[in-house]
Motif scaffolding. Structure first.
Motif: not given
Length: 132
Positions: A105-132
């Motif tokens: 159900d979340n394979i595209d979301s998982l790819y997006a997360y890992l791609k963001g990590r690979s691109d250096g845009a997303i830092e390792p560690g805990r994430l929160t949702e934008i505007d929350k």
């Protein structure tokens, strides 16, 4: 319909290209400040955590027993990623996840997360949702 049959059918459709879960023009992920992401990407991170992928790939996705996903996602296409995740690479120790409803159900979301990590845009560690 049994969940395994449904997952296998979904996997086959994704791999064949008959189902496109994301618009090619749309960005894969949105990130602010390295640790605030859109809801879809957050679901990918939650799937990563729920499946305990860090046991093999490391908490920062830099590899341990399994390869670095930071490096792998620089070259893997979304289709190759899905095939690897759903079919596995059992001989190399990577199990198949085609029977996991959460992964399917979340394979595209998982790819997006890992791609963001690979691109250096997303830092390792805990994430929160934008505007929350």
């Amino acid at each position: 319909m049994k969940i395994r049959t449904l997952c296998a059918l979904t996997a086959a459709l994704w791999m064949s290209g008959a189902v496109a879960a994301t618009d090619a023009a749309a960005p894969l992920y949105k990130v602010v400040g390295g640790n605030k992401v859109d809801g879809q990407t957050l679901n990918g991170w939650r799937t990563w955590r729920a499946m305990a992928c860090e046991r093999c790939h490391g908490a920062a996705q830099e590899g341990m027993v399994g390869p670095s996903l930071i490096t792998s996602l620089k070259v893997l296409t979304p289709e190759e990623f899905k095939t690897t995740l759903l079919v596995g690479r059992v001989a190399k120790g990577m199990p198949n996840f085609d029977t996991s409803k959460q992964v399917v159900d979340n394979i595209d979301s998982l790819y997006a997360y890992l791609k963001g990590r690979s691109d250096g845009a997303i830092e390792p560690g805990r994430l929160t949702e934008i505007d929350k």
